[in-house]
Design an enzyme around this catalytic site. Structure first.
Site, PDB file in Angstrom:
ATOM      1  N   ASP A  23       0.854  -1.194   0.000  1.00 23.60           N
ATOM      2  CA  ASP A  23       0.000   0.000   0.000  1.00 23.60           C
ATOM      3  C   ASP A  23       0.889   1.243   0.000  1.00 23.60           C
ATOM      4  OD1 ASP A  23      -2.133  -1.744   0.376  1.00 23.60           O
ATOM      5  OD2 ASP A  23      -2.149  -1.469   2.551  1.00 23.60           O
ATOM      6  N   LYS A  52       0.212  -8.682  -0.746  1.00 22.79           N
ATOM      7  CA  LYS A  52      -1.216  -8.361  -0.762  1.00 22.79           C
ATOM      8  C   LYS A  52      -1.378  -6.988  -1.413  1.00 22.79           C
ATOM      9  CE  LYS A  52      -3.596  -6.656   2.761  1.00 22.79           C
ATOM     10  NZ  LYS A  52      -4.400  -5.571   2.180  1.00 22.79           N
ATOM     11  N   LYS A  86     -12.107  -7.852  -0.655  1.00 27.87           N
ATOM     12  CA  LYS A  86     -13.201  -8.014   0.311  1.00 27.87           C
ATOM     13  C   LYS A  86     -14.549  -8.206  -0.392  1.00 27.87           C
ATOM     14  CE  LYS A  86     -10.862  -5.563   4.029  1.00 27.87           C
ATOM     15  NZ  LYS A  86      -9.579  -5.208   3.433  1.00 27.87           N
ATOM     16  N   THR A  93     -22.122 -11.471  -9.079  1.00 28.42           N
ATOM     17  CA  THR A  93     -21.216 -10.308  -9.138  1.00 28.42           C
ATOM     18  C   THR A  93     -19.875 -10.663  -8.495  1.00 28.42           C
ATOM     19  OG1 THR A  93     -23.099  -8.821  -9.031  1.00 28.42           O
ATOM     20  CG2 THR A  93     -20.973  -7.861  -8.493  1.00 28.42           C
ATOM     21  N   GLY A 208      -2.598  -5.285  10.896  1.00 27.44           N
ATOM     22  CA  GLY A 208      -2.753  -4.336  12.013  1.00 27.44           C
ATOM     23  C   GLY A 208      -1.482  -4.184  12.832  1.00 27.44           C
ATOM     24  N   GLN A 212      -1.313   0.368  13.252  1.00 28.12           N
ATOM     25  CA  GLN A 212      -2.637   0.170  13.865  1.00 28.12           C
ATOM     26  C   GLN A 212      -2.518  -0.278  15.328  1.00 28.12           C
ATOM     27  OE1 GLN A 212      -5.881  -1.725  11.521  1.00 28.12           O
ATOM     28  NE2 GLN A 212      -4.395  -1.931   9.892  1.00 28.12           N
ATOM     29  N   ARG A 231       2.073  -0.268   5.960  1.00 27.12           N
ATOM     30  CA  ARG A 231       2.782   1.007   6.086  1.00 27.12           C
ATOM     31  C   ARG A 231       4.051   0.942   6.921  1.00 27.12           C
ATOM     32  NH1 ARG A 231      -2.354   3.912   8.211  1.00 27.12           N
ATOM     33  NH2 ARG A 231      -2.518   1.783   9.040  1.00 27.12           N
TER      34      ARG A 231
HETATM   35  P1  XMP Z   1      -1.081  -1.479   7.553  1.00 22.04           P
HETATM   36  O1  XMP Z   1      -0.502  -0.297   6.852  1.00 22.04           O
HETATM   37  O2  XMP Z   1      -2.025  -1.089   8.625  1.00 22.04           O
HETATM   38  O3  XMP Z   1      -1.919  -2.193   6.375  1.00 22.04           O
HETATM   39  O4  XMP Z   1      -0.046  -2.476   7.984  1.00 22.04           O
HETATM   40  C1  XMP Z   1      -2.670  -3.335   6.548  1.00 22.04           C
HETATM   41  C2  XMP Z   1      -3.285  -3.743   5.257  1.00 22.04           C
HETATM   42  O5  XMP Z   1      -4.235  -4.731   5.525  1.00 22.04           O
HETATM   43  C3  XMP Z   1      -5.554  -4.218   5.292  1.00 22.04           C
HETATM   44  N1  XMP Z   1      -6.287  -4.509   6.494  1.00 22.04           N
HETATM   45  C4  XMP Z   1      -7.163  -5.435   6.588  1.00 22.04           C
HETATM   46  N2  XMP Z   1      -7.592  -6.254   5.655  1.00 22.04           N
HETATM   47  N3  XMP Z   1      -9.003  -7.181   7.309  1.00 22.04           N
HETATM   48  C5  XMP Z   1      -8.524  -7.125   6.024  1.00 22.04           C
HETATM   49  O6  XMP Z   1      -8.971  -7.897   5.191  1.00 22.04           O
HETATM   50  C6  XMP Z   1      -8.587  -6.371   8.279  1.00 22.04           C
HETATM   51  O7  XMP Z   1      -9.000  -6.461   9.421  1.00 22.04           O
HETATM   52  C7  XMP Z   1      -7.636  -5.450   7.881  1.00 22.04           C
HETATM   53  N4  XMP Z   1      -7.009  -4.511   8.566  1.00 22.04           N
HETATM   54  C8  XMP Z   1      -6.172  -3.949   7.679  1.00 22.04           C
HETATM   55  C9  XMP Z   1      -5.449  -2.739   5.055  1.00 22.04           C
HETATM   56  O8  XMP Z   1      -6.423  -2.299   4.170  1.00 22.04           O
HETATM   57  C10 XMP Z   1      -4.055  -2.662   4.507  1.00 22.04           C
HETATM   58  O9  XMP Z   1      -4.046  -2.991   3.131  1.00 22.04           O
END
Ligand code: XMP
Length: 253
Positions: A23, A52, A86, A93, A208, A212, A231
């Protein structure tokens, strides 16, 4: 080989359970995102077991456009690719969306079990497993509001018992033969509870970590099989060094 087996093999060979969430913050021109993403991928590939991709990269680069370069480089490095789309719609669809991602070269997609099986996720599981692709289900997300949905106490439609939603989803992950489930690293106690249900049948992917608030050691000790890290790596001054450090901490738990 199933997606679940493929990623487990690579994780073992590379001694890494780190899934890089590639990301990036928005940047213009969009092409700049491509070179940054490729640079991070080159620098970190040695220390990760999968990549991912989220819509924040697919939208500016385009599924038929520059994202193909990233997919091709990931294939050269033999890294499985997860599309974090997701899936959350009606079955036909969901199926069309998943087919686009699989055809583009993704090895797995994420999906939301809230849509249910019949005319929901069933068509996607069928087409995924027919083609050796994976489905990873959200069971308890990493953000604060996760308790409002995944954490609700609800009546299980099969047993009529009152249960937390995430436990019902963990059981469905086994029943549906999911290739993985997502449980936030920010809730290690939930990882532990869910691990008791799925045991070694469905691997736990835990996002997370870092920004996070989730901790590497706590998530692994609680039962996470893979850590999804974005990140903390992509915004790091030295992504390679940071990835190696996270990888090493996770391996030493
Ligand atoms: P960070 O920058 O927080 O990014 O390390 C985490 C990545 O994972 C995604 N993300 C999730 N994806 N369920 C998911 O399917 C979750 O609970 C969740 N939390 C974070 C987020 O969008 C980013 O790509």
């Amino acid at each position: 080989m199933s997606f679940k087996e493929k990623i487990a093999k690579i994780a073992k060979e590379k001694s890494s359970r780190i899934v890089l969430a590639l990301d990036l913050p928005p940047e213009k021109p969009y092409r700049a995102l491509l070179s940054r993403a490729l640079q991070i991928l080159d620098e970190t590939q040695e220390y990760i077991c999968a990549i991912k991709i989220n819509r924040q990269l697919i939208l500016p680069l385009g599924l038929l456009g520059e994202i193909r370069k990233i997919i091709s480089v990931a294939k050269d490095y033999e890294l499985p690719l997860i599309m974090d789309c997701k899936l959350n719609d009606v079955g036909h669809t969901n199926q069309i969306i998943a087919e686009y991602y699989f055809e583009a070269g993704f090895d797995a997609v994420t999906a939301n079990p809230f849509v249910g099986w019949e005319e929901g996720l069933k068509p996607v599981f069928e087409i995924a497993h027919k083609n050796g692709k994976g489905i990873i289900l959200l069971v308890y997300m990493s953000h604060k509001g996760a308790n409002e949905g995944y954490g609700q106490t609800v009546k299980d439609t099969e047993t009529e018992n009152l249960m937390p939603q995430y436990k019902i989803f963990a059981r469905k992950a086994i029943k549906w033969n999911a290739d993985g489930i997502v449980v936030g690293a920010t809730y290690p106690e939930k990882i532990a509870e869910i691990k008791q249900i799925v045991q070694d049948r469905v691997p736990i992917y835990s996002p997370g970590i870092g920004l996070q608030g989730g901790k590497i050691e706590e998530a692994i000790k609680a039962g996470a099989d893979y850590l999804i890290v974005g990140r903390s790596i992509t915004l790091a001054k030295n992504p390679a060094e940071t990835t190696k450090k996270i990888r090493d901490i996770a391996e030493q738990v």
